[in-house]
Enzyme design. Structure first.
Site, PDB file in Angstrom:
ATOM      1  N   SER A  22     100.625   1.674 -58.823  1.00  0.00           N
ATOM      2  CA  SER A  22     100.155   1.547 -57.430  1.00  0.00           C
ATOM      3  C   SER A  22     100.921   2.473 -56.486  1.00  0.00           C
ATOM      4  O   SER A  22     100.704   2.446 -55.280  1.00  0.00           O
ATOM      5  CB  SER A  22     100.282   0.095 -56.964  1.00  0.00           C
ATOM      6  N   ASN A 109     107.465 -10.012 -57.261  1.00  0.00           N
ATOM      7  CA  ASN A 109     106.404 -10.827 -56.655  1.00  0.00           C
ATOM      8  C   ASN A 109     106.749 -11.247 -55.223  1.00  0.00           C
ATOM      9  O   ASN A 109     105.894 -11.199 -54.338  1.00  0.00           O
ATOM     10  CB  ASN A 109     106.122 -12.059 -57.514  1.00  0.00           C
ATOM     11  N   THR A 154      67.204  -8.789 -22.573  1.00  0.00           N
ATOM     12  CA  THR A 154      67.173  -9.736 -23.692  1.00  0.00           C
ATOM     13  C   THR A 154      66.060  -9.211 -24.588  1.00  0.00           C
ATOM     14  O   THR A 154      65.058  -8.683 -24.074  1.00  0.00           O
ATOM     15  CB  THR A 154      66.868 -11.188 -23.245  1.00  0.00           C
ATOM     16  N   HIS A 155      66.229  -9.325 -25.873  1.00  0.00           N
ATOM     17  CA  HIS A 155      65.254  -8.772 -26.835  1.00  0.00           C
ATOM     18  C   HIS A 155      65.040  -7.266 -26.629  1.00  0.00           C
ATOM     19  O   HIS A 155      63.975  -6.748 -26.942  1.00  0.00           O
ATOM     20  CB  HIS A 155      63.901  -9.484 -26.745  1.00  0.00           C
ATOM     21  N   SER A 276      73.265  20.096 -33.476  1.00  0.00           N
ATOM     22  CA  SER A 276      72.527  20.120 -34.742  1.00  0.00           C
ATOM     23  C   SER A 276      72.578  21.535 -35.294  1.00  0.00           C
ATOM     24  O   SER A 276      72.597  22.502 -34.541  1.00  0.00           O
ATOM     25  CB  SER A 276      71.080  19.701 -34.478  1.00  0.00           C
ATOM     26  N   LYS A 282      69.873  19.800 -29.436  1.00  0.00           N
ATOM     27  CA  LYS A 282      70.440  18.490 -29.736  1.00  0.00           C
ATOM     28  C   LYS A 282      71.885  18.297 -29.260  1.00  0.00           C
ATOM     29  O   LYS A 282      72.700  19.194 -29.323  1.00  0.00           O
ATOM     30  CB  LYS A 282      70.401  18.227 -31.254  1.00  0.00           C
ATOM     31  N   ASN A 284      74.220  15.099 -30.159  1.00  0.00           N
ATOM     32  CA  ASN A 284      74.157  13.828 -30.887  1.00  0.00           C
ATOM     33  C   ASN A 284      75.385  12.955 -30.658  1.00  0.00           C
ATOM     34  O   ASN A 284      76.509  13.465 -30.584  1.00  0.00           O
ATOM     35  CB  ASN A 284      74.027  14.102 -32.389  1.00  0.00           C
ATOM     36  N   GLU A 289      77.978   6.755 -33.753  1.00  0.00           N
ATOM     37  CA  GLU A 289      77.284   6.410 -35.004  1.00  0.00           C
ATOM     38  C   GLU A 289      78.283   6.194 -36.141  1.00  0.00           C
ATOM     39  O   GLU A 289      78.133   5.294 -36.961  1.00  0.00           O
ATOM     40  CB  GLU A 289      76.312   7.524 -35.387  1.00  0.00           C
ATOM     41  N   TYR A 316     101.408 -15.547 -58.861  1.00  0.00           N
ATOM     42  CA  TYR A 316     101.046 -14.127 -58.787  1.00  0.00           C
ATOM     43  C   TYR A 316     100.172 -13.720 -59.969  1.00  0.00           C
ATOM     44  O   TYR A 316     100.364 -14.155 -61.101  1.00  0.00           O
ATOM     45  CB  TYR A 316     102.319 -13.246 -58.777  1.00  0.00           C
ATOM     46  N   GLN A 321      97.291  -6.816 -56.713  1.00  0.00           N
ATOM     47  CA  GLN A 321      97.656  -5.446 -56.356  1.00  0.00           C
ATOM     48  C   GLN A 321      96.487  -4.745 -55.648  1.00  0.00           C
ATOM     49  O   GLN A 321      96.687  -3.767 -54.933  1.00  0.00           O
ATOM     50  CB  GLN A 321      98.056  -4.664 -57.618  1.00  0.00           C
ATOM     51  N   LYS A 324      96.121  -4.059 -51.432  1.00  0.00           N
ATOM     52  CA  LYS A 324      96.664  -3.038 -50.543  1.00  0.00           C
ATOM     53  C   LYS A 324      95.661  -1.995 -50.080  1.00  0.00           C
ATOM     54  O   LYS A 324      95.596  -1.677 -48.891  1.00  0.00           O
ATOM     55  CB  LYS A 324      97.874  -2.358 -51.185  1.00  0.00           C
TER      56      LYS A 324
HETATM   57  N1  ARG Z   1     102.725  -3.367 -57.562  1.00  0.00           N
HETATM   58  C1  ARG Z   1     102.641  -4.795 -57.627  1.00  0.00           C
HETATM   59  C2  ARG Z   1     101.624  -5.296 -56.586  1.00  0.00           C
HETATM   60  O1  ARG Z   1     101.276  -4.550 -55.763  1.00  0.00           O
HETATM   61  C3  ARG Z   1     103.966  -5.407 -57.349  1.00  0.00           C
HETATM   62  C4  ARG Z   1     104.174  -6.750 -57.980  1.00  0.00           C
HETATM   63  C5  ARG Z   1     104.142  -6.641 -59.451  1.00  0.00           C
HETATM   64  N2  ARG Z   1     104.550  -7.836 -60.077  1.00  0.00           N
HETATM   65  C6  ARG Z   1     104.303  -8.039 -61.373  1.00  0.00           C
HETATM   66  N3  ARG Z   1     104.714  -9.131 -61.871  1.00  0.00           N
HETATM   67  N4  ARG Z   1     103.638  -7.174 -62.095  1.00  0.00           N
HETATM   68  O2  ARG Z   1     101.199  -6.417 -56.625  1.00  0.00           O
END
Ligand code: ARG
Length: 459
Positions: A22, A109, A154-155, A276, A282, A284, A289, A316, A321, A324
């Site tokens: 990650s 964790n 309205t509408h 455009s 144009k 735009n 949008e 966990y 993961q 993120k």
């Molecule tokens: N990179 C992991 C995450 O984002 C960190 C925690 C990993 N923990 C584990 N027991 N593999 O969740």
């Protein structure tokens, strides 16, 4: 060799390394990871869990690593999986065995939960500042347009006259709620999970309150299994951001309509519109949008996130993961959309005359004409019927209520007299609506002043 490699006899498949790593996205939490580790090390030293000199050396080295990252002197290693193990490996490569003591009484964790909370707290504040700026711009635009009459719909059918200020103030109400929601989710993010360990805390005498204080957390989590597996705070933020995007998107839809040739209520600044490649005429509303489009992207993250979490047993699981990228992209998207929107609004040209003309057409004063009859003693249902007939007459004769002669009025009801004209002018229709929350200038001016005080009160 992996930091966890002791019980393994083979190394991981290299594609697998790539698959489960990650670092490509969690490296953005390096600051949180390092300051979190510094607080943890300080606590270990203070509690005598590791020697004080070791704790001092770890903190000093972590500070150096932070500086090196900030100066671009460090390249992270995919094989070290994530930001937590990258930082720890670098620490060990610099101070050897002492560095190996940092992870005492801690798990990745609770570490990842900590980093994510710290990061989220910082971003909530940053987004709140952007929303505040947006409200400030809207409020000053409203201040200039307390007498700019436009049709309210309205509408998407012309309904009753309002003012541009009144319309803008409606959006400020939405953004105030967004701001509040962010403040509220901040409270639940501001809880320290460190000390939860992998799932069941630890046997070392940790001082969690000390770490919380060092890192500026207001509270600590009360159950270690929840501490490591809770991602409500992320989901809550993405949900708040989805609602915020929904508000922006509705507003964008209006900007797009208003800048069309059919409405011509506003003109966007050249800096916030595009041309455009084929049609020379144009101009735009691409930014509006795109913001409307990116709303779907943020909603998608919310759905994805909820779905990732729905079947996970405590505590966990590596599925988490996946939190993120969703969180980061929702935050990044908002941080682009809000300022672009703010600048687009700040530079807009309002075509007041076209708004007024539109308000005068479409019988937006029909309710007021009916109300005038009611004030003369006609029951509302009868008044509604009489005005309905007059509107039909106007449509058939291609005119409007303001331009009918008194004879034409009287032909439908003898109750009419000269004073009906003043009562149904669009200006009067707006000014008479001076109930709290209404479009009359006296009321919107008060709302604008109240907003100024509110904006000043925000830190
Ligand atoms: N990179 C992991 C995450 O984002 C960190 C925690 C990993 N923990 C584990 N027991 N593999 O969740």
């Amino acid at each position: 060799m992996k930091l966890w490699g002791g019980r393994f006899t083979k190394s991981t498949d290299s594609f697998t390394d790539h698959f489960h790593s990650s670092i490509s996205f969690d490296s953005r939490m390096y600051h949180e990871d390092i300051t979190g580790s510094m607080a943890h090390a300080a606590m270990l030293g203070k509690q005598g869990i590791i020697p004080k000199e070791d704790s001092d050396l770890i903190i000093k080295t972590l500070q150096e690593i932070l500086t090196d990252i900030e100066n671009g002197h460090i390249t992270f290693d995919e094989k070290a999986e994530d930001i937590h193990m990258n930082v720890e490996s670098i620490l060990i490569s610099r101070i050897g065995d002492v560095g190996k003591r940092l992870h005492t009484g801690r798990s990745r964790n609770d570490q990842v939960a900590l980093d994510t909370r710290m990061y989220t707290k910082k971003e909530i504040k940053a987004i709140q500042a952007l929303v505040k700026e947006l409200m400030t711009v809207l409020n000053s635009l409203a201040e200039k347009h307390t007498e700019t009459i436009m049709p309210g719909y309205t509408h998407l059918q012309r309904a009753q006259p309002v003012t541009l200020a009144h319309h803008l103030l409606a959006y400020i109400e939405m953004f105030k709620r967004d701001y509040d929601r962010l403040a509220d989710s901040y409270k639940r993010t501001d809880v320290l999970p460190l000390g939860s360990g992998a799932l069941a805390t630890t046997t070392y005498p940790l001082d969690r309150e000390f770490v919380a204080k060092q890192l500026g957390f207001s509270a600590i989590t009360q159950n270690s299994m929840d501490g490591v597996s809770d991602r409500d705070f992320c989901i809550e933020l993405v949900s708040d951001l989805s609602i915020l995007m929904m508000h922006l998107s509705r507003f964008c839809e209006e900007i797009i309509l208003w800048s069309s040739h059919e409405f011509r209520f506003i003109e966007l600044d050249d800096a916030y519109s595009t041309g455009s490649s084929i049609m020379p005429q144009k101009k735009n509303p691409d930014m509006a949008e795109l913001i409307r489009g990116k709303t779907g992207r943020v909603y998608g993250h919310l759905m994805g996130f909820l779905t990732t979490m729905k079947g996970l047993p405590l505590a966990y699981n590596k599925d988490m993961q996946e939190d993120k990228e969703a969180l980061f992209d929702a935050i990044d998207t908002i941080k682009m959309c809000v300022p672009v929107f703010t600048n687009m609004i700040a530079t807009v040209t309002v075509r007041e005359h076209n708004m007024l003309e539109a308000a005068k057409g479409g019988f937006t004063n029909a309710t007021d004409a009916a109300d005038w009859l009611v004030k003369q003693g006609v029951p509302f249902r009868d008044a509604h019927e009489i005005i309905g007939k007059l509107v039909l007459y106007c449509i058939q004769n291609n005119t409007n209520l303001d331009d009918l002669s008194l004879e034409e009025y009287k032909a439908i009801s003898p109750v009419f007299d000269e004073s009906v004209y003043a009562a149904i002018s669009v200006k009067q229709c707006v000014e008479a609506r001076n109930v709290i929350g209404g479009p009359a200038k006296s009321v919107t001016t008060m709302a604008i002043e109240a907003n100024k005080a509110y904006l000043r009160s925000l830190v």
